[in-house]
Write an enzyme that holds these catalytic residues in place. Structure first.
Site, PDB file in Angstrom:
ATOM      1  N   ARG A 176       0.813  -1.230   0.000  1.00 44.67           N
ATOM      2  CA  ARG A 176       0.000   0.000   0.000  1.00 44.67           C
ATOM      3  C   ARG A 176       0.847   1.282   0.000  1.00 44.67           C
ATOM      4  NH1 ARG A 176      -2.255  -3.516  -1.517  1.00 44.67           N
ATOM      5  NH2 ARG A 176      -3.987  -4.642  -0.605  1.00 44.67           N
ATOM      6  N   SER A 226     -10.832  -1.435   3.498  1.00 47.82           N
ATOM      7  CA  SER A 226     -10.083  -1.782   4.709  1.00 47.82           C
ATOM      8  C   SER A 226      -9.523  -0.493   5.300  1.00 47.82           C
ATOM      9  CB  SER A 226      -8.936  -2.733   4.379  1.00 47.82           C
ATOM     10  OG  SER A 226      -9.469  -3.919   3.853  1.00 47.82           O
ATOM     11  N   GLU A 296      -4.852   2.854   6.829  1.00 48.89           N
ATOM     12  CA  GLU A 296      -4.573   2.756   5.391  1.00 48.89           C
ATOM     13  C   GLU A 296      -5.197   3.976   4.700  1.00 48.89           C
ATOM     14  OE1 GLU A 296      -5.156  -1.052   3.467  1.00 48.89           O
ATOM     15  OE2 GLU A 296      -6.005  -0.065   1.712  1.00 48.89           O
TER      16      GLU A 296
END
Ligand SMILES: Cc1cc2nc3c(=O)[nH]c(=O)nc-3n(C[C@H](O)[C@H](O)[C@H](O)COP(=O)(O)OP(=O)(O)OC[C@H]3O[C@@H](n4cnc5c(N)ncnc54)[C@H](O)[C@@H]3O)c2cc1C
Length: 303
Positions: A176, A226, A296
């Site tokens: 990520r 998420s 995130e």
């Protein structure tokens, strides 16, 4: 941010600039107050002019993809949001297996175009609700694949206003992350390398993954997917569940009962509800397991 609109008029067509645009309209969480200015450049020239102006005048700016990994504060953003919406081209070369698409093209559309040309390798991305630019920045991934495996090269605009083509190895793609944000690059377009495939298998893989998403993820509520990164050796959702937080809510925000890794906007949540809930989740998970969760989702503006 007085005077910024007038200055922007020198860089972009007035029809491409909105004042006080509510960011809740542009985020998948459906929260976020007004951006002082919201610009949708029509082409590369206008984009470069707006960026150069913001840099010269030291006006804070933010590059927006589809806002599907973004939490904007209730008091909005005192700067310029630059939407990549117009950079949505998508060309498929069936012979070479190369798909060239603009940063604002949606992953769903690219997946559809690849499928129509019987090219395989992009099925994993069909259900990720972001743009190609956002997916490069985040090295988006799902079901065991990630952007790193399919990207060939990425064209960026540097802070100096130069266009530069980066190979996949130059992008420092990790879990990520990429080198885009640290280098203040703007993704303009990318080339994706796919393989010859079979139309029926491609379609059935996409359908299967869409079914799995629908079954496991709370797609009926606004969210940013998420919410937390997967800590090495753990699953964020499992840590949250083990801390007794399934369904835990604060204001209108909730840890999804369906998937603990998702924080959802259950009922008219504010950005502050979501942020506070995330902080509380982090605290309780740490207390329960000793693991520090990291967001995130990107944050922007004042809460
Ligand atoms: C229901 C749901 C499911 C999801 N599932 C997944 C999943 O399976 N896998 C996954 O990885 N993610 C998933 N996500 C999260 C999200 O879709 C991805 O992170 C996606 O890549 C974000 O793209 P975006 O265009 O929406 O980026 P945005 O949210 O608009 O922006 C994200 C970041 O990228 C930057 N950015 C965007 N475009 C550019 C550009 N052209 N140049 C420079 N910087 C740019 C922004 O400034 C910001 O920092 C999910 C989200 C939702 C809501």
């Amino acid at each position: 941010m007085t005077g910024i609109y007038e200055k922007l008029l020198g860089a972009a067509d007035k029809d491409h600039i909105k004042i006080g645009e509510e960011m809740r309209k542009h985020t998948s969480f459906r929260v976020g107050g007004p951006a002082a200015c919201f610009v949708t450049p029509a082409d590369g020239k206008e984009l470069a002019a707006v960026l150069a102006l913001c840099r010269r005048e030291e006006v804070p700016f933010f590059i927006l993809g589809n806002g599907s990994n973004l939490l904007v504060g209730d008091d909005g953003f005192d700067g310029v949001v630059i939407s990549m919406e117009c950079f949505s081209s998508c060309q498929v070369d069936k012979e070479t297996g190369i798909v060239k698409a603009g940063a604002g093209a949606s992953l769903a559309r690219i997946a559809q175009e690849a499928y129509k040309a019987s090219l395989t390798g992009f099925e994993f991305a069909a259900g990720i609700p972001g743009t190609l630019g956002g997916a490069v920045v985040m090295n988006a991934g799902a079901y065991g694949s990630e952007m790193k495996e399919v990207l060939k090269s990425v064209k960026v605009l540097t802070p100096q206003g130069e266009e530069k083509e980066l190979s996949v190895s130059e992008l420092s793609l990790g879990y990520r992350t990429s080198c885009i944000i640290p280098n203040q690059y703007v993704v303009l377009e990318a080339k994706i390398r796919l393989r010859d495939g079979d139309e029926i298998s491609i379609k059935s893989r996409m359908d299967e993954l869409a079914r799995r998403r629908k079954e496991k993820q709370p797609l009926e509520y606004p969210s940013a997917g998420s919410t937390f990164k997967r800590p090495e050796g753990y699953f964020a959702g499992k840590l949250i569940e083990d801390a007794g937080l399934r369904g835990f809510s604060l204001g209108g925000a909730q840890v999804s009962e369906k998937h603990c890794g998702f924080v959802i906007n259950k009922e008219n949540a504010t950005a502050a509800d979501i942020r506070n809930l995330c902080e509380e989740v982090k605290k309780r998970v740490f207390k329960n397991s000793g693991v520090a969760l990291e967001m995130e989702v990107k944050k922007l503006g004042r809460f």
